[in-house]
Design a protein around this motif. Structure first.
Motif, short mmCIF file in Angstrom:
data_model
loop_
_atom_site.label_atom_id
_atom_site.label_comp_id
_atom_site.label_asym_id
_atom_site.label_seq_id
_atom_site.Cartn_x
_atom_site.Cartn_y
_atom_site.Cartn_z
N HIS A 47 -3.00 -1.58 -4.49
CA HIS A 47 -4.30 -0.97 -4.16
C HIS A 47 -4.37 0.37 -4.85
O HIS A 47 -3.76 1.34 -4.41
CB HIS A 47 -4.45 -0.82 -2.65
N TYR A 62 -18.83 -1.77 8.55
CA TYR A 62 -17.82 -2.07 7.52
C TYR A 62 -18.53 -2.90 6.45
O TYR A 62 -18.50 -2.58 5.27
CB TYR A 62 -16.70 -2.87 8.19
N GLU A 117 -12.79 -9.64 -0.19
CA GLU A 117 -13.44 -8.35 0.00
C GLU A 117 -13.99 -7.85 -1.34
O GLU A 117 -13.90 -6.67 -1.68
CB GLU A 117 -12.48 -7.30 0.57
N HIS A 171 -11.02 -7.42 -5.69
CA HIS A 171 -11.32 -6.59 -4.52
C HIS A 171 -12.16 -5.39 -4.96
O HIS A 171 -11.79 -4.65 -5.87
CB HIS A 171 -9.96 -6.14 -3.94
N GLU A 189 -18.81 -3.80 1.40
CA GLU A 189 -18.05 -2.88 2.23
C GLU A 189 -18.48 -1.43 1.99
O GLU A 189 -18.69 -1.01 0.84
CB GLU A 189 -16.56 -3.05 1.90
N HIS A 214 0.78 -1.24 0.00
CA HIS A 214 0.00 0.00 0.00
C HIS A 214 0.82 1.30 0.00
O HIS A 214 0.26 2.35 0.32
CB HIS A 214 -0.93 0.05 1.22
O1 FUB Z 1 -6.53 -2.21 2.02
C1 FUB Z 1 -6.98 -0.93 2.38
C2 FUB Z 1 -8.45 -0.98 2.66
O2 FUB Z 1 -8.68 -1.87 3.75
C3 FUB Z 1 -9.30 -1.54 1.55
O3 FUB Z 1 -9.74 -0.60 0.63
C4 FUB Z 1 -10.41 -2.17 2.27
O4 FUB Z 1 -11.13 -3.09 1.50
C5 FUB Z 1 -9.71 -2.78 3.45
O5 FUB Z 1 -9.15 -4.00 3.11
#
Ligand code: FUB
Ligand code: ZN
Length: 637
Positions: free
Chosen positions: A187, A381, A317, A265, A333, A135
């Motif tokens: 991400h 969440y 997710e 995701h 989510e 990240h």
């Molecule tokens: O990974 C960062 C954030 O935390 C994601 O966007 C969410 O889905 C959670 O996993």
């Protein structure tokens, strides 16, 4: 491509009861309490560099991962939310708290501009070694969005300067040039932030970097995540096998223009599609636009909950297969619905088509808004569409991404109401705002008054500084039939094209448009492929999806009700359910399975039923009056 551009959040005041109340709650409760949680859970402490880092609060999973790697993002997102809130009401205490965080970030920044407190504090030698999981660029994106919002609200640019230095390092580090890494983040997020930076500064290099990250994604063999994994293995840093069979999880399984199915995701997907749509607008890129349209169709036709929740599965997710929309185990989510709003808004500015605004509105009033409690200090969440009362709202989360996503959305919601074009003004949402926009270089004050979403009567006062001819485009929601309008008391014919009705005239000070959007309650049925909803019905009124909750229907699990297809749905305006707000509930005659004579798990005697009255409540309001069962898709009698 459309000529319309959204107006800035700082240029809109929220005046209607609905959003004013949510905003006041965010200002008074959510933003301050989130700061307390950032302190209590150690996030603020993690910025105090250099110092030996304290023991991990959230120990690494077996695969070596801990949510602490993206704490910088949560802090950046809090500043962004707080900055939007400050644009409505300045607050010296919150500003001091933001300044203190900026002090820490500024001190932590490495001489070359690098700024990631996880890596700087704990494993500086591993910088940029695991873009797939850790990240780094996602964090940078959220920090940058925070810095831009803080600058836009306050005019203070210290943090923006810090972040621009970091962006410069990122630009030097990533790209196709000699010595550069051909990487991109696992991400997606930084792309959106870079495009915002481009909008703020006008500097094309930021747009180019965003375009690089999008175009490079999944683009060339060898896959970048294989390349960096090999490096980690050489260094002895890779200890676990990657849990997924391919790179669909982070939408890097193929080049983005070739992607035609929504996979992986959900939040990552929505952020990426948002950036793709942004780039399609900015670069007039027909290939990206076509890919966005294909992906939009896929999610709308096969993968979205009726609440605009996205992603049924906790395992990734995210998305699974077509029509897989389980209700009780829905992941959905909050962040994913918030991110769908981002995507829908950008699609709307690719083509001014009401189908995008309809989804923006649906996600706003349902899948996203359900993420924040009435008191502003409790969250969802996951947003299931059926529940036995568990899980309940929580006051924080080990992974607090949704908390600040919902607060930044509410605090900036004004920015979704209007767009301007060289020759016009478009109104997308209703609910009470005032703003002054520039059309053809003339200031036009816009005051929209309504009790929306409870009522479809909308009044829009248009006050140009001097008489001005332009198109006023009013969204006629897809759910609305029989909309009518008057200008200065005279009926005008509404002929919506792609969901927008255009009124072209010379507008003068004092002009008033009255729009009436009938919103009778309706029944919705799911495609037969959604086997979980077979024989079930959902209720909707205007943009609001309804649910049946135990708090209004005491006596056991609400799944006992069966709603006859022909039962009248009675609209009731209630002020007794929630302190300080009126809401509209729906009431119907139904039947209910009698559980009192069941004493075994199975029996041969069919269930007995009795007649009952069932009350439905807007879905976003559920789980605010204790824990109990809830259902969106009611069995039909
Ligand atoms: O990974 C960062 C954030 O935390 C994601 O966007 C969410 O889905 C959670 O996993
Ligand atoms: Zn989240």
């Amino acid at each position: 491509m459309s000529q319309y551009h959204p107006i800035r959040f700082v240029d809109v005041r929220l005046t209607g009861d609905f959003w004013r109340e949510r905003l006041d709650t965010v200002l008074a409760h959510t933003i301050p309490s989130q700061h307390k949680k950032l302190a209590e859970y150690g996030l603020l402490e993690s910025l105090k560099l250099p110092q030996p880092p304290p023991p991990l609060r959230f120990p690494r999973h077996a695969n070596g991962f801990t949510v602490q790697v993206f704490w910088d993002s949560d802090i950046g997102k809090w500043i962004e939310a707080a900055s939007y809130a400050l644009s409505h009401r300045r607050d010296a205490d919150i500003e001091a708290k933001i300044e203190a965080i900026i002090d820490d970030f500024e001190k932590a920044q490495a001489p070359d501009g690098y700024l990631n407190c996880w890596y700087l504090g704990r494993e500086p030698e591993k910088r940029w070694s695991n873009l797939r999981d850790n990240h780094e660029l996602y964090n940078a994106g959220h920090m940058l969005e925070g810095a831009i919002a803080y600058f836009e609200t306050t005019g203070r640019r210290r943090w923006l300067d810090v972040m621009e230095r970091y962006v410069e390092l990122i630009r030097q580090t990533f790209g196709p040039g000699p010595g550069q890494k051909r990487g991109y983040c696992g991400h997606q997020e930084i792309e959106i932030a870079l495009i915002k930076l481009y909008h703020l500064t006008g500097e094309k290099k930021h747009l180019d970097l965003a375009a690089y990250f999008i175009n490079e994604r999944g683009a060339q063999p060898p896959h970048y995540y294989d390349v960096e994994r090999t490096e980690r293995e050489k260094n002895g840093w890779e200890t676990q096998r990657y849990p997924f069979p391919n790179y669909e999880y982070q939408q890097s399984h193929k080049p983005v223009r070739e992607q035609d199915k929504v996979v992986g995701h959900a939040v990552r997907a929505m952020y990426m599609y948002s950036a793709m749509a942004d780039l399609a607008v900015e670069l007039n890129d027909a290939g990206l636009k076509a890919a966005c349209e294909t992906l939009w169709k896929d999610v709308m036709e096969t993968k979205m909950y009726v609440t605009a929740g996205l992603g049924p599965s906790a395992q990734n997710e995210g998305f699974t297969w077509d029509f897989d929309l389980p209700n009780q185990s829905a992941y959905a989510e909050t962040c994913a619905s918030v991110a769908l709003i981002f995507w829908a808004q950008r699609m709307l500015h690719l083509d001014l088509d009401g189908k995008y605004a309809d989804i923006l509105e649906l996600a706003l009033f349902n899948g996203a808004l359900s993420g924040l409690s009435r008191d502003g200090e409790h969250y969802f969440y996951m947003n299931p569409l059926e529940s036995n009362g568990m899980p309940h709202r929580w006051d924080w989360h080990t992974c607090p991404c949704c908390t600040m996503n919902v607060s930044r959305l509410i605090a900036s919601v004004g920015g979704y109401f209007l767009s301007t074009a060289p020759d016009g003004l478009a109104v997308h949402l209703y609910g009470g705002i005032s703003s002054t926009v520039s059309v053809k270089g003339t200031d036009v004050a816009v005051q929209e008054t309504s009790n929306y979403p409870w009522d479809g009567a909308v009044r829009i006062a248009i006050d140009p500084a001097t008489p001005l001819a332009f198109d006023l485009k009013l969204r006629v929601p897809g759910w609305c039939h029989g909309a009518t309008a008057k200008v200065n008391g005279q009926a005008v014919a509404l002929k919506p094209v792609n969901g927008y009705a255009t009124i072209n005239r010379t507008w003068t000070r004092g002009d008033v448009v009255e729009l009436d959007l009938p919103m009778p309650p309706v029944r919705l049925f799911a495609h037969p492929g959604v086997i979980m909803d077979a024989g079930r019905v959902a209720l909707k009124r205007g943009p609001l999806v309804y649910c049946v909750e135990e708090a209004d229907n005491p006596g056991g699990r609400v799944q006992r009700y069966k709603l006859p297809r022909t039962a009248d749905l009675t609209v009731e305006h209630r002020t007794d359910l929630f302190k300080g707000i009126g809401v509209v509930t729906l009431k119907a005659s139904a039947s209910a399975i009698d559980e009192s004579d069941w004493h075994t798990l199975y029996r041969t005697a069919p269930p007995s039923e009795k007649s009952a009255t069932v009350t439905a409540l807007p879905y976003y309001l559920w789980a605010n009056r204790g824990q109990g069962s809830m259902v969106v898709w009611l069995p039909e009698a």
